[in-house]
Design a protein around this motif. Structure first.
Motif, PDB file in Angstrom:
ATOM      1  N   ALA A 465      31.090  42.046  40.104  1.00 63.54           N
ATOM      2  CA  ALA A 465      29.895  42.806  39.746  1.00 63.54           C
ATOM      3  C   ALA A 465      30.112  43.578  38.445  1.00 63.54           C
ATOM      4  O   ALA A 465      29.206  43.698  37.609  1.00 63.54           O
ATOM      5  N   ILE A 466      31.319  44.104  38.268  1.00 65.07           N
ATOM      6  CA  ILE A 466      31.640  44.829  37.034  1.00 65.07           C
ATOM      7  C   ILE A 466      31.692  43.854  35.859  1.00 65.07           C
ATOM      8  O   ILE A 466      31.195  44.147  34.758  1.00 65.07           O
ATOM      9  N   ALA A 467      32.277  42.675  36.084  1.00 64.12           N
ATOM     10  CA  ALA A 467      32.354  41.664  35.029  1.00 64.12           C
ATOM     11  C   ALA A 467      30.956  41.244  34.585  1.00 64.12           C
ATOM     12  O   ALA A 467      30.684  41.099  33.378  1.00 64.12           O
ATOM     13  N   LYS A 468      30.048  41.037  35.545  1.00 65.16           N
ATOM     14  CA  LYS A 468      28.676  40.639  35.221  1.00 65.16           C
ATOM     15  C   LYS A 468      27.947  41.736  34.455  1.00 65.16           C
ATOM     16  O   LYS A 468      26.973  41.454  33.744  1.00 65.16           O
ATOM     17  N   ASN A 469      28.401  42.963  34.611  1.00 68.32           N
ATOM     18  CA  ASN A 469      27.784  44.098  33.917  1.00 68.32           C
ATOM     19  C   ASN A 469      28.512  44.412  32.614  1.00 68.32           C
ATOM     20  O   ASN A 469      28.527  45.556  32.147  1.00 68.32           O
ATOM     21  N   ASP A 470      29.153  43.368  32.034  1.00 67.37           N
ATOM     22  CA  ASP A 470      29.850  43.486  30.742  1.00 67.37           C
ATOM     23  C   ASP A 470      30.941  44.553  30.758  1.00 67.37           C
ATOM     24  O   ASP A 470      31.203  45.199  29.748  1.00 67.37           O
TER      25      ASP A 470
END
Length: 523
Positions: A465-470
């Motif tokens: 989720a953090i990765a998807k949020n850049d």
């Protein structure tokens, strides 16, 4: 006397001294004389206590210097790290201070003798230059010797008047509280940031507890930008000294503050062989590389300070920065301090670091460093604190907790921005162990410990989720702020409006009827 009473008395006494001295000494520089005198009194009392060894029949201050043998002196220096002759003790110098025409030069000679007593001993680097900023011959004290001596005597008498018994037995942190009081009164006027030198005690308590959480013992505790040592000493205050096995380590770039940190160690009964303070630039000339890893790291590094960064091509190969594959921006060294701390952290320990919020959402090199930290599962928790907790800045800072022993891939975000108490010009975090009404520090530690998701306060987010949020690591990106606005039921409001309109129409009809009746009667 309670801690509150002692603190109030300390502040009253310091302000009284200030009124006698500040006519000639800049308020910010004045702190050196107060803190230096506190230190002089403490080491004098501490040394006398050591020599007397609990024998009520021995009064070291009353002895003649000539009775001190070479063996006594040698043994004392090996144990305490320094030596003070009876005639050099704070109490004896202060007793006749107002009548001593050579007070300023006598003090200079005493301070020099105390420092040089350690020459050739293991304690030499820990004692050398301790009194460098206590310049008793400075023209800041006055243009004449008489003026200098008058002001020095006032400071000595003032500190002698602190009737708290033995320093180590008092209810408060004399040095820390005096420093905090001086900063709060003078830092703004002097145009200097208190945060550069001192982390407020309430924040220090939280950081120390985060770094030491659930560690029964640590090998040593380290602060790579230690300032006056306040963060390190909170660890000592919060935990029994024996669990910090090899002592306290720190590096500081400012020479004056470095001296204060060493004084602070002695003032808290940490002997020279239990602390290791180094002077220098942590990012470019780090000490203690051969002494790592450290089980606990605490730090409040300078916010967004400039550094050489990529202009020094060798830095990208530095073992501290190379794993991230990129250097912190030249204009913002924040992540350089974070990566330095991570490099020095042991596999079982934690680092708790005060950070400027911008590093958690900006792009470029900082985003790449965040990606490295998240992908390698080094970030345990990010905590957003309330604004105005630090002297000299109203910024609402974050605390970054690093760990190399996480058991899952989630990152915890805590919004503690609403936890604070307003006190004078600054906010503070309360520290109350009452189970029914825990303090702010206890509330934050409880969330940090249990990792439970709590609406509007705490959320643990999976890596993907953090990765998807850049790799945005702002607490506000994951913890929804509570909407405290009044909730309005539109359906109910419309219904109430219809009733109100009906009543108004009815009243108008009744009024029209009354008016018509009155007009008919007139006709």
């Amino acid at each position: 006397m309670t801690s509150t009473q002692q603190r109030a008395e300390l502040q009253r006494q310091i302000w009284q001294i200030a009124n006698e001295v500040r006519g000639s000494v800049d308020g910010w520089d004045f702190k050196q004389y107060v803190l230096g005198t506190l230190f002089y009194r403490f080491i004098s009392e501490n040394f006398s206590s050591y020599i007397e060894g609990g024998d009520e029949n021995v009064h070291y201050a009353e002895l003649d210097d000539n009775v001190i043998t070479a063996e006594i002196k040698d043994d004392a220096i090996k144990t305490k790290g320094y030596f003070i002759y009876p005639s050099q003790l704070f109490a004896n110098v202060t007793e006749n201070a107002h009548n001593n025409p050579n007070l300023n030069t006598d003090l200079a000679a005493i301070f020099s003798a105390i420092e040089s007593s350690a020459n050739g001993y293991p304690s030499e680097p820990d004692i050398k230059g301790l009194f460098a900023d206590f310049d008793t011959t400075s023209n800041r004290l006055g243009n004449t010797v008489v003026d200098k001596n008058t002001r020095l005597a006032a400071v000595l008498k003032g500190v002698a008047g602190l009737g708290f018994g033995k320093f180590q037995d008092n209810q408060i942190d004399l040095f820390g509280d005096a420093y905090e009081f001086l900063i709060s009164n003078y830092a703004a006027n002097a145009g200097k940031s208190g945060g550069e030198f001192f982390t407020p005690q309430s924040v220090s308590k939280l950081i120390a507890q985060l770094a030491m959480h659930k560690q029964d013992k640590v090998n040593k505790i380290y602060d790579p930008a230690c300032g006056s040592g306040s963060l390190l000493l909170q660890a000592k205050k919060h935990f029994d000294a024996h669990i910090i096995e090899d002592g306290f380590w720190g590096q500081e770039i400012n020479h004056t503050t470095y001296n204060l940190a060493r004084m602070n160690m002695f003032l808290h009964n940490i002997n020279y062989d239990k602390f290791n303070m180094a002077l220098g630039n942590t990012l470019l000339a780090p000490h203690f590389g051969d002494d790592k890893p450290f089980d606990a790291i605490v730090s409040n590094p300078p916010y967004s300070v400039k550094w050489i960064g990529k202009d020094d091509p060798t830095l990208i190969n530095d073992e501290r920065f190379a794993p991230a594959g990129v250097l912190a921006p030249k204009s913002k060294a924040d992540f350089a301090f974070v990566l330095h701390a991570l490099s020095y952290l042991s596999s079982k320990g934690r680092a708790a670091i005060v950070c400027f919020p911008g590093i958690f959402y900006r792009g470029g090199a900082e985003q790449k460093i965040r990606k490295y930290l998240v992908d390698n599962n080094y970030i345990e928790t990010i905590i957003s604190l309330a604004p105005n907790l630090f002297f000299g800045t109203s910024i609402a800072v974050n605390i970054l907790v690093l760990s190399k022993h996480k058991t899952d891939t989630r990152t915890q975000f805590i919004d503690a921005s609403g936890l604070f108490k307003k006190e004078t010009n600054n906010n503070v975090l309360t520290d109350d162990d009452d189970v029914k009404s825990p303090g702010h520090i206890q509330q934050i530690m409880a969330m940090f410990d249990n990792k439970d998701d709590v609406d509007y306060l705490s959320q643990s987010i999976e890596h993907d989720a953090i990765a998807k949020n850049d790799y945005n690591l702002s607490v506000s990106a994951y913890v929804e702020a509570e909407d405290t606005r009044e909730v309005i039921d539109i359906t109910q409001l419309n219904s109430e409006l219809k009733i109100t309109v009906t009543k108004i129409d009815q009243l108008r009809n009744e009024i029209d009827a009354i008016v018509a009746e009155i007009e008919g009667a007139k006709a």
